[in-house]
Design a protein around this motif. Structure first.
Motif, PDB file in Angstrom:
ATOM      1  N   ARG A  75      58.312  23.730  65.914  1.00 37.37           N
ATOM      2  CA  ARG A  75      57.007  24.370  65.729  1.00 37.37           C
ATOM      3  C   ARG A  75      55.873  23.361  65.896  1.00 37.37           C
ATOM      4  NH1 ARG A  75      57.923  26.228  61.321  1.00 37.37           N
ATOM      5  NH2 ARG A  75      58.399  28.348  61.919  1.00 37.37           N
ATOM      6  N   ALA A  76      56.052  22.186  65.318  1.00 38.45           N
ATOM      7  CA  ALA A  76      54.996  21.171  65.374  1.00 38.45           C
ATOM      8  C   ALA A  76      54.781  20.654  66.794  1.00 38.45           C
ATOM      9  CB  ALA A  76      55.351  20.007  64.449  1.00 38.45           C
ATOM     10  N   THR A  77      55.828  20.660  67.595  1.00 38.17           N
ATOM     11  CA  THR A  77      55.722  20.103  68.945  1.00 38.17           C
ATOM     12  C   THR A  77      55.521  21.152  70.027  1.00 38.17           C
ATOM     13  OG1 THR A  77      58.150  20.136  69.155  1.00 38.17           O
ATOM     14  CG2 THR A  77      57.131  18.089  68.393  1.00 38.17           C
ATOM     15  N   SER A  78      55.901  22.424  69.728  1.00 37.09           N
ATOM     16  CA  SER A  78      55.885  23.434  70.796  1.00 37.09           C
ATOM     17  C   SER A  78      55.346  24.798  70.379  1.00 37.09           C
ATOM     18  CB  SER A  78      57.308  23.608  71.361  1.00 37.09           C
ATOM     19  OG  SER A  78      57.831  22.381  71.812  1.00 37.09           O
ATOM     20  N   GLY A  79      54.856  24.950  69.155  1.00 35.45           N
ATOM     21  CA  GLY A  79      54.243  26.206  68.754  1.00 35.45           C
ATOM     22  C   GLY A  79      55.119  27.086  67.876  1.00 35.45           C
ATOM     23  N   PHE A 387      62.554  16.342  70.295  1.00 31.83           N
ATOM     24  CA  PHE A 387      62.324  14.902  70.416  1.00 31.83           C
ATOM     25  C   PHE A 387      61.611  14.577  71.719  1.00 31.83           C
ATOM     26  CE2 PHE A 387      63.437  10.522  71.431  1.00 31.83           C
ATOM     27  CZ  PHE A 387      63.182   9.883  70.222  1.00 31.83           C
ATOM     28  N   MET A 388      62.021  15.230  72.810  1.00 37.70           N
ATOM     29  CA  MET A 388      61.364  14.991  74.099  1.00 37.70           C
ATOM     30  C   MET A 388      59.901  15.409  74.051  1.00 37.70           C
ATOM     31  SD  MET A 388      64.210  15.868  77.066  1.00 37.70           S
ATOM     32  CE  MET A 388      64.722  17.459  76.424  1.00 37.70           C
ATOM     33  N   GLN A 389      59.640  16.564  73.414  1.00 40.97           N
ATOM     34  CA  GLN A 389      58.258  17.022  73.297  1.00 40.97           C
ATOM     35  C   GLN A 389      57.425  16.057  72.457  1.00 40.97           C
ATOM     36  OE1 GLN A 389      58.487  19.255  75.897  1.00 40.97           O
ATOM     37  NE2 GLN A 389      56.877  20.297  74.742  1.00 40.97           N
ATOM     38  N   MET A 390      58.029  15.521  71.409  1.00 38.65           N
ATOM     39  CA  MET A 390      57.330  14.569  70.545  1.00 38.65           C
ATOM     40  C   MET A 390      56.998  13.287  71.295  1.00 38.65           C
ATOM     41  SD  MET A 390      58.579  12.918  66.922  1.00 38.65           S
ATOM     42  CE  MET A 390      59.918  12.004  67.708  1.00 38.65           C
ATOM     43  N   ARG A 391      57.956  12.778  72.068  1.00 39.30           N
ATOM     44  CA  ARG A 391      57.712  11.517  72.786  1.00 39.30           C
ATOM     45  C   ARG A 391      56.798  11.702  73.990  1.00 39.30           C
ATOM     46  NH1 ARG A 391      60.735   7.287  70.530  1.00 39.30           N
ATOM     47  NH2 ARG A 391      59.247   6.048  71.744  1.00 39.30           N
ATOM     48  N   LYS A 392      56.729  12.912  74.529  1.00 42.90           N
ATOM     49  CA  LYS A 392      55.772  13.186  75.605  1.00 42.90           C
ATOM     50  C   LYS A 392      54.346  13.107  75.076  1.00 42.90           C
ATOM     51  CE  LYS A 392      56.136  16.724  78.267  1.00 42.90           C
ATOM     52  NZ  LYS A 392      56.435  18.123  78.724  1.00 42.90           N
ATOM     53  N   ASN A 393      54.192  13.409  73.785  1.00 40.90           N
ATOM     54  CA  ASN A 393      52.865  13.383  73.162  1.00 40.90           C
ATOM     55  C   ASN A 393      52.878  12.439  71.958  1.00 40.90           C
ATOM     56  OD1 ASN A 393      51.548  15.843  74.657  1.00 40.90           O
ATOM     57  ND2 ASN A 393      53.541  16.577  73.952  1.00 40.90           N
ATOM     58  N   SER A 394      53.402  11.245  72.166  1.00 38.00           N
ATOM     59  CA  SER A 394      53.604  10.306  71.058  1.00 38.00           C
ATOM     60  C   SER A 394      52.307   9.910  70.369  1.00 38.00           C
ATOM     61  CB  SER A 394      54.333   9.055  71.555  1.00 38.00           C
ATOM     62  OG  SER A 394      53.584   8.421  72.579  1.00 38.00           O
ATOM     63  N   HIS A 395      51.170  10.019  71.076  1.00 35.69           N
ATOM     64  CA  HIS A 395      49.890   9.656  70.463  1.00 35.69           C
ATOM     65  C   HIS A 395      49.502  10.635  69.344  1.00 35.69           C
ATOM     66  CE1 HIS A 395      48.992  12.571  73.639  1.00 35.69           C
ATOM     67  NE2 HIS A 395      47.887  12.888  72.960  1.00 35.69           N
TER      68      HIS A 395
END
Length: 474
Positions: A75-79, A387-395
């Motif tokens: 939810r936090a990374t993709s809605g 995890f991939m979504q998180m690292r794509k937007n690591s900032h």
């Protein structure tokens, strides 16, 4: 909040260990691959399990204030929509797991009462299904009446199973030192080399199922004193314990069982055969088997407690009113979603009813077990997706603990794990324990496809019911 209400990282590690792996997981995969599974375990731990655990560590640390675990991460990374769908598929995949666990409780009681596998010869499929259903109904009632049962059961069950596994390995070494022959001898390099064929690929899902699940304890990360620091410690503790269990446990089984001529019912009764064998060889009669039966019951009770509590909380309490009918959001006086437990029980009964039409009790056990090797890895894919979504937007996502500082490298490792997991789940659809040309093979193949689709379809119905209730102002 008092210190006594915090969960320490060793206790959380034991909770994860209870959910991830047990002695039976070694038996299952030894039956599938023989001694060759040792090589598969080593490769799997090096290239999959360790990075998997560390990714979970970073996700848990990054979202340490999120109570839903995997669904919160997605939810936090993709809605919200994908977050709900993650929660539902994780919950749905846990249904066969709950049924399989309750099955194992019935088998353990059979060995504890009879001292052998005679229950299998005398019990009908319908009675096996009824007793399995009765086990988790009784357990749901007891769990709701006993406060603080979860931590106690997991510490006791996880500790007992780990001690029994170490004891089995130690006694194996003692037997070898006293001149005991190796049942799988002669041993060559080829003995430890997996045979790469369709059967091998169809068993990978069960291996991943055996080593996944650490994310199920993530909802409890908020109950740790220092979650960002201690959650990764718990995951590393889990990895070390599971590695010891699988590698040395598999070799020990090769000492007592000839991996070229394994019993047909090894998956269901192999653990009891193993401890009974080693007990008789050291002059203790059947006492080791009875001791393991007690440890197995404690372990399975702990697993049921964790599954029923964590999976239902993840679905009901973390998805919110937007996606769930109001009836499922109802909490009892102990703060547990009681109607969620009832839904779990109903679907479990449906799966048990499907299994009644299989040839015998052993085949029911094997089918339910192998079904977990399909649905569980598919859901595990969400971890690597998050995890991939998180690292794509690591900032956007900061954490005190980071798995691989380079975002591109971390993303590629997660992508690798995603591909392996998805492929293993897909190959797992092919039945493993019956002849490919038999009627039962096609029966199980159809059930392996239909069951996940039914559970998936129900996940689409729930938001529709919730939306209709909200539209009517109920």
């Amino acid at each position: 909040m008092k210190n006594t209400k915090y969960i320490s990282w060793p206790v959380l590690g034991l909770m994860a260990f209870v959910n991830v792996i047990g002695f039976d997981d070694i038996i299952y995969n030894f039956k599938n691959q023989g001694l060759g599974v040792i090589t598969t375990w080593v490769i799997l731990f090096a290239l999959y399990v360790i990075p998997y655990g560390l990714m979970v560590g970073q996700l848990g640390s990054t979202f340490s204030n999120a109570g839903g675990g995997l669904s919160s991460w997605v939810r936090a990374t993709s809605g919200d929509v994908l977050g709900y769908f993650t929660a539902w598929t994780y919950w749905a995949a846990s249904i066969p797991y709950v049924v399989d666990t309750a099955n194992t409780v019935v088998v353990a009681f059979g060995w504890l009462i009879n001292g052998d596998n005679s229950m299998e010869q005398h019990m009908s499929n319908a009675m096996f299904a009824f007793l399995t259903f009765l086990v988790f109904i009784i357990f749901i009632v007891l769990q709701n009446r006993i406060k603080n049962s979860l931590q106690f059961l997991n510490a006791l069950g996880g500790g007992a199973m780990f001690i029994m596994t170490i004891l089995f390995v130690v006694l194996t070494v003692v037997n070898l030192m006293h001149g005991e022959s190796i049942a799988s001898a002669p041993l060559h390099v080829s003995s430890f080399t997996p045979k790469i064929n369709l059967h091998f690929f169809s068993t990978l899902g069960l291996l991943i199922y055996a080593t996944s699940g650490s994310e199920l304890v993530a909802p409890y990360v908020t109950r740790m004193r220092h979650p960002k620091r201690d959650f990764p410690k718990a995951i590393m503790m889990l990895t070390i314990m599971a590695g010891f269990l699988t590698i040395f446990g598999s070799f020990s089984l090769g000492v007592f069982f000839n991996d070229h001529h394994l019993p047909v019912d090894l998956k269901m009764n192999g653990s009891y055969y193993a401890f009974d064998y080693v007990g008789r060889h050291i002059g203790l009669g059947h006492s080791m088997m009875f001791l393991f039966s007690i440890a197995q019951l404690l372990y399975m009770f702990a697993l049921l407690a964790l599954l029923l509590d964590a999976m239902t909380r993840m679905l009901i309490l973390d998805t919110g009113k937007r996606f769930m009918p109001k009836q499922l959001l109802k909490l009892n006086k102990n703060g547990r979603p009681i109607n969620g437990y009832i839904l779990t029980s109903g679907l479990s009964a449906g799966i048990l009813l499907m299994g009644v039409f299989l040839p015998d009790m052993n085949e029911i056990f094997n089918w339910l077990l192998n079904l977990n090797g399909i649905v569980s890895p598919y859901v595990t894919c969400w971890i690597f997706f998050a995890f991939m979504q998180m690292r794509k937007n690591s900032h956007k996502f900061q954490s005190d603990y980071v798995f691989i500082k380079n975002d591109r490298a971390a993303y590629l490792v997660a992508l690798w794990c995603f591909i392996v997991t998805f492929a293993a789940a897909t190959f797992g659809v092919f039945p493993q324990d019956v002849p490919p040309t038999s009627f039962t093979y096609w029966q199980e193949l159809i059930m392996n496809i239909v069951t996940p689709l039914i559970l998936l379809a129900l996940g689409l119905i729930m938001p529709a019911i919730a939306h209709r209730q909200q539209a009517k102002g109920k």
